[in-house]
Design a protein around this motif. Sequence first.
Motif, PDB file in Angstrom:
ATOM      1  N   ALA A  57       0.813  -1.200   0.000  1.00 19.71           N
ATOM      2  CA  ALA A  57       0.000   0.000   0.000  1.00 19.71           C
ATOM      3  C   ALA A  57       0.850   1.255   0.000  1.00 19.71           C
ATOM      4  N   ASP A 180     -11.378   0.395   7.581  1.00 15.76           N
ATOM      5  CA  ASP A 180     -11.408   0.269   6.127  1.00 15.76           C
ATOM      6  C   ASP A 180     -11.160  -1.198   5.811  1.00 15.76           C
ATOM      7  N   ASN A 183      -8.923  -2.260   2.861  1.00 18.22           N
ATOM      8  CA  ASN A 183      -7.520  -1.889   3.054  1.00 18.22           C
ATOM      9  C   ASN A 183      -6.836  -2.850   4.018  1.00 18.22           C
ATOM     10  N   LYS A 186      -6.421  -6.133   2.270  1.00 13.68           N
ATOM     11  CA  LYS A 186      -5.361  -6.075   1.267  1.00 13.68           C
ATOM     12  C   LYS A 186      -3.997  -6.247   1.905  1.00 13.68           C
ATOM     13  N   GLN A 187      -3.785  -5.617   3.060  1.00  9.64           N
ATOM     14  CA  GLN A 187      -2.504  -5.759   3.743  1.00  9.64           C
ATOM     15  C   GLN A 187      -2.287  -7.194   4.223  1.00  9.64           C
ATOM     16  N   GLN A 347     -11.064  -2.269  -5.189  1.00 11.75           N
ATOM     17  CA  GLN A 347     -10.768  -0.968  -4.585  1.00 11.75           C
ATOM     18  C   GLN A 347     -10.665   0.139  -5.621  1.00 11.75           C
TER      19      GLN A 347
END
Length: 781
Positions: A57, A180, A183, A186-187, A347
Amino acid sequence: MHYKSMRPDQYKKLTELVANALELPNHRRSAYLDKECGDDVELRYEVEALLNQSIHADFLEQNALSLGSTDFPKPQLKSRIGKIQLDQLIATGGMGEVYSGLDTVLKRRVAVKVIKAGLHLSSKGKSDFLNEAQILSSLQHPNICQVFEFFENDNKDILVLELIEGQTLRQRLEEQRNIDGLNVAKQIVDALVVAHERGIIHRDLKPENIMITDEGQVKILDFGLARFTEFSDSNPVHATRQQTVQHTQIAGTPGYMSPEQSLGQQTTTATDLWSFGILLCELLSGSQPHPKNSSADELLARTQAAQFKIPKRIPSAESKLIQSLLNANAEGRPSARSTLAEITRIQNFPKRRNRWILGFSLLTLALFSGWKYTTDLQHQTNKANAARIEAEKLASFMLHDLHPQLRALGKLGLLESTASETLSYYNNLDPEQSQKTHDKQALALIKIASVFDDQGHTEKALETYKKARQILIQLNKSNPDDHVVLLRLGQAHMNIGELLTIIGDFDAALPELKIAIEVGKKLTTDTPPENTSENEPSTHDRWWLHLRATYMITDTYRRKGELDSALSLLSKITPVAKDAAAKLPSLLPNYADIIYMKCNTLYQLKIDQQVLKACTEMAQLSEQALQQAPDEFRLNFNHSIDLGFLAGLYRNMNQPEKAIENINKALAISRKLNQWDPDNQSTENDMISNMNIKGQLLFEQGEVAASNEIFNDAYQRIIRLTEKNEELHFVHNKLHAEIYLNKLQAAQKTADFMRSKGMKTRDLLELFEELDRRQKQQNND
């Protein structure tokens, strides 16, 4: 990456292949590269390396996080273990106790995990785990809690880890704090990608094993530690159901373990993907896909049967992804990398539900993958410098090499993530580092701003252009004879002026555009268009700036209603542009723009054969330019605008047949462009403009039902655009649709806004008149 050392022809081929490969779904890329790369192994390697970069990110990694002051009990062990000075007990769990401490040799804060005596490893287990810990340590992934050391002390297994400040994901979820979800997800999956591709499986992925720092960074805890039970002499690999329940903190946790785990079968990387599916469901809805208050036995039974229910409030794309992750067949689940690509797609491209699946790992590059401060200061500095160099190389490739090709395809939106990350990277450089990279920054910022501009983020683009201008002014002062710097400075002024015109700040736009014109004149004075030198800046780039800046300032005068000023400039620049295009054909689109502005400006004054002649020439020139490059996105866009304008002119000249003929051609092109890139706001707005013209033509021919249908479609589209963007040509189209749909109250508000901006074009004034006429008619009725 080695692409900077390639031959020029090979390097050009590389950019073409990457851009083209992005257009293809994953399953077709290999065959495409087989055909295009042939026996060129080096080229194939570079293309695939770029298409398979790890994803992060952020551009800048952070140091290991330190623990804040909290009130925990004092350590239960002695105050020192080897070189580690223990501080306080910070956690207890199924694996043992965790203490904060200080590595007195490396002077870093650490977490010390003392493994429970009952889980003490056998010799083989210790050897196997040490090997896995070494692999984990080498990953140094920003979303994985780092393993620093593993050793035995007083017959206890000791694990030294990165110390993290924050809350567990479980705490965040229970507190119902704003998260979020995508987010965080995704991490998590980003870490899974890197670990899985090194053969490491977590086996106990759950909210308790995930920390979120105060800065929002995710850290996965206990990676690989679930294998302790497999290494322990007291626990067989194939556990019974009862044994599995007894060892849930180690072998898995009911509600998160996979069907194969719950059945005591062999685990693979797909095991983590099932657990991640449960997590994703919880992140997006606040609950698991299982009934609330289910017992451990009930959860295990449901898991063994692969039963789950995804909450209806989760959007369809995310729901589809969760469903694929919770496939009963482990082999049917997507890989971590495919999952990451799908989350990135969701996203960044929410409108693209059926296109570009799994295609954009390149566009969210981890330019600092694996960088950590784990050694002495000098080593940190060397690695940091190496990481910066790699970041700038990859950003350069994305923004400078792929940028023109993706712009030609109308796909600049694919660079939006990279643009944002590059901007963040440069914003985080300290003053000394920033000074050293000013020349690179300026060019990168211009490219970044153009991406934001193309996607309709006007304020963001304007701010970024201004940053570039500030840097370039400094560089120009210290290097006044550097024409490359001068060209970029002129471009920055021009782009700022263009955006200020678009938002209606005409008085602020004019000084910027005048400076750009002066720069253009200076750059072309000693470089006639027939001198086609490719030295930087090229002849084309010099003349492009001069002609484009003049075009833009005449547009500003036109919108402001100062038509005499616009026509005066046009009379001077038209023969210059015509001569330049004749001598340097690549400037033909610029000449077409000049003629478009001449046509448009004359149209503001009168409607006669002279205007029709100019506008017909305009359309012919844009068609001629398009024939040279029929797949060029911008040339298609220009021709669509020209045809739409010509259709409006024929309508005003009472030639409806020719008006319909031209507007149908314009609509065909704009719809094609909209299919090419549904997220491009400029082409969407052009299509809406063409729809409004056709709707008006149908209304005037008495086809009211067909007119209403097309205006309704246009209105729904323009409402979505103007929710977050009040560019004048967007709002103009909104007013057009509101009037012809008799939304007169809303139209009045829109008209008041347009009047406040001082825009005085013929079409807008005609809409004001039509609005007044309809309001009077409504009052009379």
